[in-house]
Design an enzyme around this catalytic site. Structure first.
Site, PDB file in Angstrom:
ATOM      1  CG  ASP A 108      -1.638   1.112   1.303  1.00  0.00           C
ATOM      2  OD1 ASP A 108      -2.413   1.487   0.206  1.00  0.00           O
ATOM      3  OD2 ASP A 108      -1.899   1.865   2.186  1.00  0.00           O
ATOM      4  CG  ASP A 140      -1.826   7.314  -0.227  1.00  0.00           C
ATOM      5  OD1 ASP A 140      -1.105   8.205  -0.435  1.00  0.00           O
ATOM      6  OD2 ASP A 140      -2.805   6.810  -0.889  1.00  0.00           O
TER       7      ASP A 140
END
Length: 220
Positions: free
Chosen positions: A7, A9
């Site tokens: 991922d 953010d």
């Protein structure tokens, strides 16, 4: 072969590139502060709470792209990367990525944030493969709409499996798979891989990771 999914953010970044992009445009007076700042914060809080309507958010986030020529957007993005993104690359991010690259694992960033914002961030981090929400294009310019399925929640699994199929791969192509994420929104994909890892997790994911004996790490 092994698969390493990241991922972006609040995982590889110590902040949210989607949120920061809108804030940057507000600071540049591209977006009206009075109208956009409260909505930007509201959507971010919904995301963290796991209540975000992704299509409502994308309408908010992608619409400004349609109001300006691509050349101008690219110029703003260059400044955005320098001012907002490079300072929030998590201190341990590059080392974690390098560990998997040294092992010759297939490394992919998979993010709900749109590819216009995230493609150059993936390049900065040295990851060649990116699965992101795709803004619709017409004659090289953004329409303000989304193209295809957003890579959000279960959509991350759908988009990943589409990507694997396009590259003549399946889940069975990999002896092991990792997914690194901070967010409760990524529980569907975390539960799909052989090695789910919670990175600086939100409260819900932290509790879930503890309950299921998943590793919990910090890149900050």
């Amino acid at each position: 072969m092994k698969l390493a999914l990241f991922d972006l953010d609040n995982t590889l970044l110590a902040g949210d590139s989607d949120f920061q992009w809108a804030q940057f445009l507000i600071e540049q007076s591209v977006l009206d502060r009075e109208i956009y700042e409260a909505r930007n914060v509201e959507f971010y809080e919904q995301y963290k709470a796991g209540t975000l309507d992704i299509h409502e958010f994308l309408n908010f986030q992608l619409k400004p792209l349609s109001r300006h020529p691509r050349k101008q957007l690219n110029a703003w993005r260059t400044s955005f990367l320098q001012q907002k993104i490079i300072p929030i690359i998590a201190p341990g991010a590059r080392e974690l990525i390098a560990k998997h690259q040294t092992e010759k694992d297939l490394c992919i960033i998979i993010t709900a944030t749109n590819s216009f914002v995230t493609a150059p961030i993936a390049q900065l981090l040295g990851i060649n493969h990116l699965i992101a929400t795709e803004p619709e294009l017409k004659d090289g310019e953004f329409t303000g709409r989304v193209s295809g399925i957003p890579s959000f929640r279960d959509g991350k699994i759908t988009r990943l499996e589409q990507w694997l199929d396009q590259n003549n791969l399946t889940w069975l192509s990999f002896l092991e798979s990792w997914f690194y994420s901070d967010s409760l929104n990524d529980l569907p994909l975390l539960e799909k891989v052989t090695h789910p890892v919670a990175v600086d997790p939100d409260i819900t994911l932290h509790q879930h990771a503890q309950k299921n004996d998943w590793p919990i790490i910090s890149l900050r």
